[in-house]
Motif scaffolding. Structure first.
Motif, PDB file in Angstrom:
ATOM      1  N   THR A 238       0.994  -1.246   0.140  1.00 30.55           N
ATOM      2  CA  THR A 238       0.082   0.144   0.101  1.00 30.55           C
ATOM      3  C   THR A 238       0.676   1.398   0.163  1.00 30.55           C
ATOM      4  OG1 THR A 238      -1.641  -1.177   1.257  1.00 30.55           O
ATOM      5  CG2 THR A 238      -2.019   1.292   1.325  1.00 30.55           C
ATOM      6  N   GLU A 239       0.461   2.151  -1.006  1.00 35.93           N
ATOM      7  CA  GLU A 239       1.213   3.313  -0.772  1.00 35.93           C
ATOM      8  C   GLU A 239       0.474   4.508  -0.130  1.00 35.93           C
ATOM      9  OE1 GLU A 239       4.181   4.207  -2.154  1.00 35.93           O
ATOM     10  OE2 GLU A 239       4.592   2.147  -3.508  1.00 35.93           O
ATOM     11  N   THR A 240       1.188   5.183   0.557  1.00 32.98           N
ATOM     12  CA  THR A 240       0.692   6.288   1.227  1.00 32.98           C
ATOM     13  C   THR A 240       0.991   7.670   0.365  1.00 32.98           C
ATOM     14  OG1 THR A 240       0.978   5.174   3.354  1.00 32.98           O
ATOM     15  CG2 THR A 240       0.410   7.732   3.319  1.00 32.98           C
ATOM     16  N   VAL A 241      -0.050   8.187  -0.352  1.00 32.85           N
ATOM     17  CA  VAL A 241      -0.049   9.253  -1.353  1.00 32.85           C
ATOM     18  C   VAL A 241      -0.600  10.674  -0.668  1.00 32.85           C
ATOM     19  CG1 VAL A 241      -0.253  10.046  -3.523  1.00 32.85           C
ATOM     20  CG2 VAL A 241      -0.148   7.751  -3.105  1.00 32.85           C
ATOM     21  N   LEU A 242       0.347  11.610  -0.731  1.00 34.61           N
ATOM     22  CA  LEU A 242       0.107  12.738  -0.465  1.00 34.61           C
ATOM     23  C   LEU A 242      -0.323  13.789  -1.581  1.00 34.61           C
ATOM     24  CD1 LEU A 242      -0.507  15.271   1.807  1.00 34.61           C
ATOM     25  CD2 LEU A 242       1.846  16.021   1.166  1.00 34.61           C
ATOM     26  N   LEU A 243      -1.677  14.152  -1.729  1.00 34.94           N
ATOM     27  CA  LEU A 243      -2.085  15.096  -2.788  1.00 34.94           C
ATOM     28  C   LEU A 243      -1.886  16.386  -2.438  1.00 34.94           C
ATOM     29  CD1 LEU A 243      -3.431  15.342  -5.733  1.00 34.94           C
ATOM     30  CD2 LEU A 243      -5.373  14.823  -4.739  1.00 34.94           C
TER      31      LEU A 243
ATOM     32  N   LEU B  24       4.779   8.686  -1.581  1.00 31.24           N
ATOM     33  CA  LEU B  24       4.721   9.400  -2.615  1.00 31.24           C
ATOM     34  C   LEU B  24       3.894  10.703  -2.563  1.00 31.24           C
ATOM     35  CD1 LEU B  24       3.328   6.712  -5.225  1.00 31.24           C
ATOM     36  CD2 LEU B  24       5.458   8.172  -5.603  1.00 31.24           C
ATOM     37  N   ALA B  25       4.116  11.638  -3.422  1.00 31.31           N
ATOM     38  CA  ALA B  25       3.471  12.883  -3.605  1.00 31.31           C
ATOM     39  C   ALA B  25       3.026  13.334  -4.736  1.00 31.31           C
ATOM     40  CB  ALA B  25       4.027  14.056  -2.719  1.00 31.31           C
ATOM     41  N   VAL B  26       1.785  13.761  -5.020  1.00 24.87           N
ATOM     42  CA  VAL B  26       1.517  14.388  -6.565  1.00 24.87           C
ATOM     43  C   VAL B  26       1.175  16.124  -6.208  1.00 24.87           C
ATOM     44  CG1 VAL B  26       0.001  14.339  -8.226  1.00 24.87           C
ATOM     45  CG2 VAL B  26       0.406  12.158  -7.138  1.00 24.87           C
ATOM     46  N   VAL B  27       2.003  16.593  -6.966  1.00 18.12           N
ATOM     47  CA  VAL B  27       1.600  18.117  -6.691  1.00 18.12           C
ATOM     48  C   VAL B  27       0.673  18.601  -7.868  1.00 18.12           C
ATOM     49  CG1 VAL B  27       2.811  20.576  -6.568  1.00 18.12           C
ATOM     50  CG2 VAL B  27       3.955  18.370  -5.619  1.00 18.12           C
TER      51      VAL B  27
ATOM     52  N   VAL C  58      10.433  12.149   0.133  1.00 18.33           N
ATOM     53  CA  VAL C  58       8.999  11.735  -0.545  1.00 18.33           C
ATOM     54  C   VAL C  58       9.035  12.006  -1.932  1.00 18.33           C
ATOM     55  CG1 VAL C  58       6.527  11.958  -0.086  1.00 18.33           C
ATOM     56  CG2 VAL C  58       8.212  12.512   1.844  1.00 18.33           C
ATOM     57  N   TYR C  59       8.972  11.157  -2.758  1.00 16.24           N
ATOM     58  CA  TYR C  59       9.210  11.446  -4.214  1.00 16.24           C
ATOM     59  C   TYR C  59       7.955  12.045  -4.674  1.00 16.24           C
ATOM     60  CZ  TYR C  59       9.339  10.437  -9.345  1.00 16.24           C
ATOM     61  OH  TYR C  59       9.310  10.624 -10.674  1.00 16.24           O
ATOM     62  N   ALA C  60       8.075  13.313  -5.390  1.00 11.89           N
ATOM     63  CA  ALA C  60       7.002  13.768  -5.928  1.00 11.89           C
ATOM     64  C   ALA C  60       6.901  13.698  -7.220  1.00 11.89           C
ATOM     65  CB  ALA C  60       7.370  15.377  -5.304  1.00 11.89           C
TER      66      ALA C  60
END
Ligand code: AMP
Ligand code: GLY
Length: 430
Positions: free
Chosen positions: A2-7, A68-71, A90-92
């Protein structure tokens, strides 16, 4: 795993990104300046913070254990949020500040195209002295587009012969007090957007989309962030050929090769002219609204793109449902020049019916949703044809009611799509 993604971001674009990730093996967290109820409803956690503050974003990323992060928007990219996330481990998915200059500095962008011999660059000059820029307008043989070099939310450009006269353009330059402007030849044709996922030197392209920047029906009024958009069941749009589409892909590919270590979405805005395609601008992120035409028809798992990007693996080949999409924004009355905020929004996923609903710059307070001064929500129809998709979007808007809100009902209608086809045929001399 499971990935924890920050949007990062709270607009319609981020709502569709959240929805695309929610179906995957993801624990989703989000942060934005406004509380977007659509994102909050699919996220495990939602933090209201200033997304242009890199420390605030990385602190929250660490707190939730993001992998992971998505900007989403440009402002955090311009503020170095992707750099800060990368540096915090944190890979963006989003370019570093220096690479985002392809969007955030239009003077840099044009010089970059010229230096790397990227096809589709119009004639241009850059000016720091506004008096010299005004002289250039007087001397130039033909119409010019006046573009502030920095970010203006899509609202800073003035095109002579289209929106303003040469005298008005000079007055604009004298009064606006910009540090730097780009003056470039006015391009005449039809605009379209081509977006691609980029990482590890690779590019994966998505279907072309046409946005509608003007505030009012019939392409009248001031420029906005985008009032709505459509895409077809094929990769190209009805007024384009497959070759036009491939020419745009070639421009994006050349740009990716010239950029050093770019990651995220690369967005090309193109003008299809009598001589072929020309680049209007690049953006360092998904378009808003264009993301809402793209992600709903993406069959490939968006999470697989993100993890491959992070792991330095080949990006997956993308597969799209062969469906047309029409996206229409409801915006506050008076947007963009004099918007009135605070109207209650009366649409939810259920009342939107067959349309997809994406909340944008609304704010949730005590269980109710209110408009702010920017675009409020979008409805998206997905169907076999643009005409059918348009009807689905309109049906949802009718149930939402129009109190305090405004829409461009002409987007995606057979009349407007045909007008684009006719315009292009005329330009090509057919
Ligand atoms: P931009 O902020 O660069 O996307 O510009 C906003 C809008 O201004 C574009 O979508 C075009 O409609 C228009 N525009 C920008 N550059 C030009 C140009 N060189 N010629 C004609 N229109 C332009
Ligand atoms: N729709 C135009 C943009 O996102 O810049």
């Amino acid at each position: 795993m499971t990935e924890t993604v920050l949007l990062v971001g709270g607009g319609g674009r981020e709502h569709v990104i959240a929805r695309a990730l929610a179906g995957s093996d993801v624990e989703l967290y989000a942060c934005a300046g406004n509380r977007n109820p659509g994102i909050a409803s699919v996220a495990e956690g939602f933090e209201s913070l200033d997304t242009t503050n890199p420390t605030a974003v990385t602190t929250y990323a660490n707190e939730v254990g993001a992998t992971l992060a998505v900007v989403g928007p440009e402002a955090p990219l311009a503020a170095g949020v992707a750099d800060a996330l990368d540096d915090a481990g944190v890979y963006a998915f989003g370019p570093r500040e220096s690479e985002a200059r392809i969007e955030t500095d239009k003077a840099f962008q044009r010089r970059f195209m010229k230096k790397h011999d990227i096809p589709g660059c119009p004639d241009f000059e850059t000016f720091e002295d506004m008096a010299a820029a005004c002289d250039y307008i007087d001397e130039y043989d033909g119409d010019l587009a006046i573009k502030p070099a920095g970010l203006t939310g899509g609202k800073g450009v003035r095109v002579i012969g289209d929106q303003v006269t040469a005298e008005e353009a000079k007055e604009y330059l004298r009064s606006a007090d910009y540090d730097r402007v780009v003056l470039e030849e006015r391009l005449i044709g039809e605009e379209f957007t081509l977006q691609g996922f980029v990482a590890n030197g690779q590019l994966r392209v998505t279907p072309a989309v046409q946005d509608h920047k003007r505030a009012y029906e019939g392409d009248e009024g001031p420029n906005t962030g985008g009032m709505g958009s459509y895409s077809d069941a094929s990769l190209e749009l009805p007024f384009m050929t497959e070759d036009d589409y491939m020419d745009a892909v070639d421009v994006l590919r050349a740009t990716v090769e010239a950029l050093d270590g770019y990651k995220g979405v690369l967005y090309g805005q193109f003008m299809l002219t009598a001589e072929g395609i020309t680049v209007v601008e690049f953006n360092a992120r998904f378009g808003d609204p264009e993301a809402m035409n793209t992600l709903p028809v993406l069959n490939t798992d968006f999470l697989d793109v993100l993890t491959a990007a992070r792991e330095d693996e080949p990006l997956p080949q993308l597969s799209f449902a062969p469906k047309a999409t029409v996206c229409k924004y409801a915006v506050p009355d008076g947007y963009p020049t004099n918007p009135t905020a605070g109207a209650k929004v009366r649409i939810d996923e259920e009342s939107a019916g067959d349309a997809l609903l994406y909340y944008a710059s609304v704010d949730e307070r005590e269980g109710d949703i209110y408009t702010t001064t920017s675009r409020s929500f979008a409805v998206v129809g997905v169907a076999e044809t643009i005409t059918d998709a348009e009807k689905i979007a309109e049906k949802a808007l009718a149930t939402a009611g129009e109190e305090g809100l405004r829409t461009r009902h002409d987007i995606g209608t057979p009349e407007l799509v045909q007008a684009r086809i006719d315009h292009m045929a005329e330009i090509r001399g057919e």
